[in-house]
Design a protein around this motif. Structure first.
Motif, PDB file in Angstrom:
ATOM      1  N   LYS A  10      12.754  -8.674  12.315  1.00  0.00           N
ATOM      2  CA  LYS A  10      12.058  -7.747  13.200  1.00  0.00           C
ATOM      3  C   LYS A  10      12.660  -6.346  13.198  1.00  0.00           C
ATOM      4  CE  LYS A  10      14.455  -9.253  17.396  1.00  0.00           C
ATOM      5  NZ  LYS A  10      14.238  -9.831  18.724  1.00  0.00           N
ATOM      6  N   TYR A  11      13.811  -6.149  12.554  1.00  0.00           N
ATOM      7  CA  TYR A  11      14.429  -4.831  12.503  1.00  0.00           C
ATOM      8  C   TYR A  11      14.222  -4.135  11.155  1.00  0.00           C
ATOM      9  CZ  TYR A  11      16.697  -6.751  16.602  1.00  0.00           C
ATOM     10  OH  TYR A  11      16.927  -7.338  17.821  1.00  0.00           O
ATOM     11  N   GLU A  12      13.735  -4.854  10.160  1.00  0.00           N
ATOM     12  CA  GLU A  12      13.571  -4.293   8.819  1.00  0.00           C
ATOM     13  C   GLU A  12      12.370  -3.361   8.720  1.00  0.00           C
ATOM     14  OE1 GLU A  12      14.691  -6.946   5.191  1.00  0.00           O
ATOM     15  OE2 GLU A  12      13.657  -8.197   6.653  1.00  0.00           O
ATOM     16  N   ILE A  13      12.506  -2.391   7.830  1.00  0.00           N
ATOM     17  CA  ILE A  13      11.386  -1.539   7.436  1.00  0.00           C
ATOM     18  C   ILE A  13      11.275  -1.660   5.920  1.00  0.00           C
ATOM     19  CG2 ILE A  13      10.510   0.813   7.293  1.00  0.00           C
ATOM     20  CD1 ILE A  13      12.109   1.434   9.834  1.00  0.00           C
ATOM     21  N   ILE A  14      10.076  -1.955   5.433  1.00  0.00           N
ATOM     22  CA  ILE A  14       9.864  -2.089   3.999  1.00  0.00           C
ATOM     23  C   ILE A  14       8.729  -1.164   3.574  1.00  0.00           C
ATOM     24  CG2 ILE A  14      10.694  -4.466   3.904  1.00  0.00           C
ATOM     25  CD1 ILE A  14       7.716  -5.324   3.674  1.00  0.00           C
ATOM     26  N   THR A  15       8.637  -0.918   2.276  1.00  0.00           N
ATOM     27  CA  THR A  15       7.545  -0.148   1.712  1.00  0.00           C
ATOM     28  C   THR A  15       6.653  -1.086   0.922  1.00  0.00           C
ATOM     29  OG1 THR A  15       8.902   1.841   1.549  1.00  0.00           O
ATOM     30  CG2 THR A  15       6.924   1.767   0.184  1.00  0.00           C
ATOM     31  N   ILE A  16       5.369  -1.040   1.203  1.00  0.00           N
ATOM     32  CA  ILE A  16       4.392  -1.830   0.464  1.00  0.00           C
ATOM     33  C   ILE A  16       3.672  -0.884  -0.484  1.00  0.00           C
ATOM     34  CG2 ILE A  16       2.269  -3.181   0.647  1.00  0.00           C
ATOM     35  CD1 ILE A  16       3.364  -4.237   3.307  1.00  0.00           C
ATOM     36  N   THR A  17       3.663  -1.239  -1.765  1.00  0.00           N
ATOM     37  CA  THR A  17       3.087  -0.394  -2.795  1.00  0.00           C
ATOM     38  C   THR A  17       2.025  -1.161  -3.562  1.00  0.00           C
ATOM     39  OG1 THR A  17       5.189   0.771  -3.039  1.00  0.00           O
ATOM     40  CG2 THR A  17       3.611   1.006  -4.834  1.00  0.00           C
ATOM     41  N   ALA A  18       0.893  -0.518  -3.796  1.00  0.00           N
ATOM     42  CA  ALA A  18      -0.189  -1.106  -4.589  1.00  0.00           C
ATOM     43  C   ALA A  18      -0.289  -0.342  -5.903  1.00  0.00           C
ATOM     44  CB  ALA A  18      -1.509  -1.020  -3.836  1.00  0.00           C
ATOM     45  N   ASP A  19      -0.458  -1.064  -6.998  1.00  0.00           N
ATOM     46  CA  ASP A  19      -0.647  -0.445  -8.307  1.00  0.00           C
ATOM     47  C   ASP A  19      -2.010  -0.853  -8.833  1.00  0.00           C
ATOM     48  OD1 ASP A  19       2.777  -1.112  -8.943  1.00  0.00           O
ATOM     49  OD2 ASP A  19       1.894   0.851  -8.565  1.00  0.00           O
ATOM     50  N   ALA A  20      -2.798   0.126  -9.245  1.00  0.00           N
ATOM     51  CA  ALA A  20      -4.140  -0.145  -9.758  1.00  0.00           C
ATOM     52  C   ALA A  20      -4.177   0.076 -11.267  1.00  0.00           C
ATOM     53  CB  ALA A  20      -5.150   0.772  -9.075  1.00  0.00           C
ATOM     54  N   TYR A  21      -5.050  -0.651 -11.925  1.00  0.00           N
ATOM     55  CA  TYR A  21      -5.279  -0.471 -13.362  1.00  0.00           C
ATOM     56  C   TYR A  21      -6.720  -0.837 -13.640  1.00  0.00           C
ATOM     57  CZ  TYR A  21      -4.483  -5.487 -13.224  1.00  0.00           C
ATOM     58  OH  TYR A  21      -4.551  -6.815 -12.904  1.00  0.00           O
ATOM     59  N   GLY A  22      -7.226  -0.408 -14.778  1.00  0.00           N
ATOM     60  CA  GLY A  22      -8.635  -0.625 -15.090  1.00  0.00           C
ATOM     61  C   GLY A  22      -9.471   0.393 -14.343  1.00  0.00           C
ATOM     62  N   GLY A  23     -10.761   0.288 -14.422  1.00  0.00           N
ATOM     63  CA  GLY A  23     -11.607   1.257 -13.738  1.00  0.00           C
ATOM     64  C   GLY A  23     -11.372   2.653 -14.276  1.00  0.00           C
ATOM     65  N   THR A  24     -11.689   3.645 -13.475  1.00  0.00           N
ATOM     66  CA  THR A  24     -11.556   5.040 -13.875  1.00  0.00           C
ATOM     67  C   THR A  24     -10.663   5.775 -12.894  1.00  0.00           C
ATOM     68  OG1 THR A  24     -13.804   4.975 -14.784  1.00  0.00           O
ATOM     69  CG2 THR A  24     -12.848   7.144 -14.410  1.00  0.00           C
ATOM     70  N   ASP A  45      -2.214   8.268  -1.941  1.00  0.00           N
ATOM     71  CA  ASP A  45      -0.911   7.666  -1.662  1.00  0.00           C
ATOM     72  C   ASP A  45      -1.046   6.151  -1.781  1.00  0.00           C
ATOM     73  OD1 ASP A  45       1.618   6.971  -0.838  1.00  0.00           O
ATOM     74  OD2 ASP A  45       1.445   7.879   1.156  1.00  0.00           O
ATOM     75  N   ASN A  46      -0.311   5.548  -2.706  1.00  0.00           N
ATOM     76  CA  ASN A  46      -0.459   4.111  -2.971  1.00  0.00           C
ATOM     77  C   ASN A  46       0.573   3.250  -2.253  1.00  0.00           C
ATOM     78  OD1 ASN A  46       1.770   4.795  -4.557  1.00  0.00           O
ATOM     79  ND2 ASN A  46       1.244   3.317  -6.140  1.00  0.00           N
ATOM     80  N   SER A  47       1.229   3.784  -1.212  1.00  0.00           N
ATOM     81  CA  SER A  47       2.204   2.969  -0.483  1.00  0.00           C
ATOM     82  C   SER A  47       2.254   3.392   0.983  1.00  0.00           C
ATOM     83  CB  SER A  47       3.593   3.096  -1.108  1.00  0.00           C
ATOM     84  OG  SER A  47       4.070   4.412  -0.995  1.00  0.00           O
ATOM     85  N   PHE A  48       2.817   2.485   1.792  1.00  0.00           N
ATOM     86  CA  PHE A  48       3.075   2.796   3.188  1.00  0.00           C
ATOM     87  C   PHE A  48       4.262   1.983   3.669  1.00  0.00           C
ATOM     88  CE2 PHE A  48       0.562  -0.980   3.847  1.00  0.00           C
ATOM     89  CZ  PHE A  48       0.977  -1.506   5.063  1.00  0.00           C
ATOM     90  N   LYS A  49       4.917   2.487   4.697  1.00  0.00           N
ATOM     91  CA  LYS A  49       6.070   1.791   5.275  1.00  0.00           C
ATOM     92  C   LYS A  49       5.606   0.972   6.467  1.00  0.00           C
ATOM     93  CE  LYS A  49       9.591   5.158   4.007  1.00  0.00           C
ATOM     94  NZ  LYS A  49      10.105   4.425   2.889  1.00  0.00           N
ATOM     95  N   ILE A  50       6.249  -0.193   6.609  1.00  0.00           N
ATOM     96  CA  ILE A  50       5.914  -1.075   7.714  1.00  0.00           C
ATOM     97  C   ILE A  50       7.200  -1.721   8.211  1.00  0.00           C
ATOM     98  CG2 ILE A  50       5.472  -3.055   6.239  1.00  0.00           C
ATOM     99  CD1 ILE A  50       3.193  -3.761   8.115  1.00  0.00           C
ATOM    100  N   GLY A  51       7.279  -1.969   9.483  1.00  0.00           N
ATOM    101  CA  GLY A  51       8.462  -2.636  10.005  1.00  0.00           C
ATOM    102  C   GLY A  51       8.584  -2.519  11.504  1.00  0.00           C
ATOM    103  N   LYS A  52       9.674  -3.105  11.988  1.00  0.00           N
ATOM    104  CA  LYS A  52       9.957  -3.157  13.421  1.00  0.00           C
ATOM    105  C   LYS A  52       8.759  -3.692  14.186  1.00  0.00           C
ATOM    106  CE  LYS A  52      13.568   0.254  13.272  1.00  0.00           C
ATOM    107  NZ  LYS A  52      14.159   1.449  13.844  1.00  0.00           N
ATOM    108  N   LEU A  53       8.221  -4.798  13.679  1.00  0.00           N
ATOM    109  CA  LEU A  53       7.064  -5.452  14.288  1.00  0.00           C
ATOM    110  C   LEU A  53       7.515  -6.620  15.157  1.00  0.00           C
ATOM    111  CD1 LEU A  53       4.786  -5.619  11.138  1.00  0.00           C
ATOM    112  CD2 LEU A  53       4.454  -4.131  13.115  1.00  0.00           C
TER     113      LEU A  53
END
Length: 85
Positions: A10-24, A45-53
């Protein structure tokens, strides 16, 4: 989205990142957290921080939109736990 079982304390903060490929390129990313609460509307922006939930189970939903307006969505679950002692 590639992930294995994800646990954070419950004290951690992490970054979630998405990577896309294909398409245009360029791609835009939208992130939603649990119950479809919008964390980030479509953006380059392909990422966001989440934590302290609060303790519990959560889901993250990521939608990627390419330059042609085509969209693909993926999601995963994670659990917030007490810190290990």
């Amino acid at each position: 989205i590639n992930q294995n079982n994800l646990y954070l304390n419950k004290y951690e903060i992490i970054t979630i990142t998405a990577d896309a490929y294909g398409g245009t390129a360029p791609y835009e990313y939208k992130f939603e957290l649990d119950k479809y609460h919008n964390v980030q509307d479509f953006s380059e922006d392909n990422s966001f921080k989440i934590g302290k939930l609060p303790l519990g189970d959560y889901s993250v939903k990521v939608t990627v939109r390419d330059a042609n307006g085509d969209e693909v969505t993926s999601s995963f679950l994670f659990e917030v736990e007490e810190p290990w002692t």
